[in-house]
Design an enzyme around this catalytic site. Structure first.
Site, PDB file in Angstrom:
ATOM      1  N   PHE A 154      28.543  34.228  -8.755  1.00  0.00           N
ATOM      2  CA  PHE A 154      27.482  34.926  -9.482  1.00  0.00           C
ATOM      3  C   PHE A 154      27.614  36.443  -9.369  1.00  0.00           C
ATOM      4  CE2 PHE A 154      23.031  36.592  -8.714  1.00  0.00           C
ATOM      5  CZ  PHE A 154      22.749  36.815 -10.049  1.00  0.00           C
ATOM      6  N   VAL A 214      40.649  31.927   1.058  1.00  0.00           N
ATOM      7  CA  VAL A 214      40.648  32.819   2.224  1.00  0.00           C
ATOM      8  C   VAL A 214      41.014  32.087   3.510  1.00  0.00           C
ATOM      9  CG1 VAL A 214      39.006  34.465   1.244  1.00  0.00           C
ATOM     10  CG2 VAL A 214      38.154  32.523   2.578  1.00  0.00           C
ATOM     11  N   TYR A 274      18.200  42.816  -7.579  1.00  0.00           N
ATOM     12  CA  TYR A 274      18.689  42.437  -8.906  1.00  0.00           C
ATOM     13  C   TYR A 274      20.195  42.632  -8.957  1.00  0.00           C
ATOM     14  CZ  TYR A 274      19.167  42.341 -13.997  1.00  0.00           C
ATOM     15  OH  TYR A 274      19.551  42.036 -15.289  1.00  0.00           O
ATOM     16  N   VAL A 275      20.893  41.648  -9.474  1.00  0.00           N
ATOM     17  CA  VAL A 275      22.358  41.633  -9.383  1.00  0.00           C
ATOM     18  C   VAL A 275      23.015  42.816 -10.089  1.00  0.00           C
ATOM     19  CG1 VAL A 275      22.717  40.185 -11.439  1.00  0.00           C
ATOM     20  CG2 VAL A 275      24.383  40.136  -9.549  1.00  0.00           C
ATOM     21  N   TYR A 306      24.830  30.461   8.972  1.00  0.00           N
ATOM     22  CA  TYR A 306      25.207  31.439   7.953  1.00  0.00           C
ATOM     23  C   TYR A 306      25.032  32.861   8.487  1.00  0.00           C
ATOM     24  CZ  TYR A 306      24.927  34.310   3.755  1.00  0.00           C
ATOM     25  OH  TYR A 306      25.108  35.304   2.809  1.00  0.00           O
ATOM     26  N   SER A 319      24.982  40.056   4.759  1.00  0.00           N
ATOM     27  CA  SER A 319      23.684  39.505   4.372  1.00  0.00           C
ATOM     28  C   SER A 319      22.604  39.990   5.324  1.00  0.00           C
ATOM     29  CB  SER A 319      23.732  37.971   4.393  1.00  0.00           C
ATOM     30  OG  SER A 319      22.440  37.416   4.245  1.00  0.00           O
TER      31      SER A 319
END
Length: 327
Positions: free
Chosen positions: A12, A46, A198-199, A131, A108
Site C-alpha cells: 500500500f 529480504v 494519510y498515505v 511486531y 512503526s
C-alpha cells in the site's frame, strides 16, 4: 537522475510512494511477486540474501525498506523475526557490499507500546507485541550500520502511526465501512484519542527526507489534529451522510470479557477471530504521538479532514473520483 529501490514496494505505502517519486527519481520495486505488473520490478525476498544481492546490484543511490510482517495474527511468530529483523540484517550486509550509503527505514510507533501520554521520538520504548519488538530490533540493526561509517552514510528512520488512504484495507477503511453499513459499535465512551496518518502525506514526507544531510535522522509521522474516536466517527458519518445521533455503545468491560472469551475459544479450536482482547484494548486506548518533522521544513500537502473526505468519496461514493478535492 537518482535511482531508488523500494524494498517491499508493491504494498500500500510502496505503491503510493512510487507515484510520488516517479517524476524526480528512477524508481524500482523489489518484492516477492510482481502483482502490480510494475515496469521496474525486481523479484526477491529480504529473507534470501542471494536475491537481495543480485536484485540491488544496480547502482542504487537510495534503499527504502518498506518490507515487514505486520498483521496481528501472523503465524508462526518467527516470521516477524525472519522478515523484520533478519531481513534488515540482510539489507545492511548487502548495502555494505554494494557500497549503498543511503537507507530509509519505515519503522512503526508500535515500538512505544501503550502509553497514557503522547510519545515523541525520544519517549521510552515499550513494545507489547512481536511486531513492535521486531521493529525496534530492526532499528538497532540499521543504527549499527550507520554508525560504522557515520560521515558517509545516511539513515532515516520514520515511525508512522496508523496509515490510511485510497485502496488501503486497514483499520480506518474498516471503520468507515462499518459506519456505512450501520454495523459499527462504539466500545466505551469514545473519548480516547487516536493519531493517524494519510498515505499521500507520508509519501511526500519520505520524499522530502531524501534531501537531508548524511547522518542519522529519526521521525515519528502523524497528521494533526488528533481526533477522539467519537469525533472521528462523527466526521466520517457526516461525509457519508449517515445519522450521527445513532450509535450503539457497548461498555468496555463487557467488550473485553467477550474478547477474552473468543481468545480462549480460538485457542481450543485453533482458529483466530476478528475480535480479540488485544484489538479491543487497542481500540479503546489513547494512541497519541508527536512529531518533529516541522524542524526540517515539511508541510503535509493534505489537511487531515480533507484526506478523510477524499478517501471516503473514492472508496464509497465514486471510484473514478476526479480529484475534485485537491489535485
Amino acid at each position: 537522475m537518482h535511482k531508488v529501490c523500494l524494498i517491499g514496494g508493491n504494498g500500500f505505502i510502496g505503491t503510493n510512494l512510487q507515484a510520488v517519486l516517479k517524476d524526480e527519481f528512477e524508481t524500482f520495486s523489489f518484492d516477492k511477486k510482481n502483482i502490480k505488473n510494475s515496469k521496474n520490478f525486481i523479484e526477491g525476498n529480504v529473507t534470501n540474501i542471494a536475491t537481495l544481492e543480485e536484485g540491488l546490484n544496480k547502482n542504487f543511490d537510495f534503499l527504502i525498506n518498506l518490507a515487514a510482517e505486520h498483521k496481528d495474527n501472523v503465524s508462526p511468530k518467527s516470521l516477524y523475526y525472519d522478515v523484520n529483523v533478519q531481513g534488515s540484517i540482510n539489507i545492511c550486509n548487502v548495502a555494505k557490499k554494494l557500497n549503498i550509503n543511503n537507507i530509509v527505514f519505515l519503522s512503526s510507533v508500535a515500538i512505544y507500546g501503550f502509553s497514557k501520554t503522547p510519545c515523541d521520538e525520544d519517549s521510552e520504548k515499550k513494545p507489547f507485541n512481536d511486531y513492535g519488538k521486531t521493529k525496534l530490533e530492526a532499528e538497532k540493526v540499521f543504527l549499527s550500520w550507520q554508525k560504522e561509517s557515520p560521515l558517509e552514510r545516511k539513515l532515516i528512520i520514520i515511525r508512522p502511526t496508523a496509515v490510511f488512504g485510497l485502496n488501503n484495507r486497514g483499520n480506518i477503511f474498516n471503520l468507515i465501512n462499518q459506519l456505512r453499513k450501520l454495523s459499527f459499535f462504539m466500545i466505551g465512551n469514545g473519548s480516547n484519542k487516536k493519531s493517524i496518518a494519510y498515505v499521500e502525506n507520508l509519501s511526500a514526507f519520505i520524499k522530502h527526507t531524501l534531501n537531508l544531510r548524511n547522518g542519522c535522522h529519526i521521525f515519528n509521522y502523524v497528521d494533526k489534529p488528533d481526533f477522539s474516536m467519537k469525533n472521528l466517527v462523527n466526521l466520517i458519518k457526516k461525509t457519508l451522510g449517515v445519522d450521527s445521533k445513532f450509535t450503539i455503545k457497548i461498555p468496555y468491560f463487557i467488550a473485553l470479557f467477550f474478547g477474552y472469551s473468543l481468545d480462549i475459544l480460538g485457542f481450543f479450536l485453533r482458529r483466530k477471530f476478528q475480535i480479540s482482547a488485544i484489538r479491543i484494548k487497542k481500540f479503546c486506548s489513547n494512541s497519541l504521538f508527536e512529531t518533529s518533522f516541522e524542524k526540517i521544513g515539511f508541510e503535509p500537502p493534505y489537511e487531515l479532514e480533507e484526506a478523510l473526505e477524499k478517501t471516503i468519496l473514492y472508496e464509497f461514493e465514486n471510484k473514478n473520483l476526479n480529484e475534485n478535492i485537491k489535485n
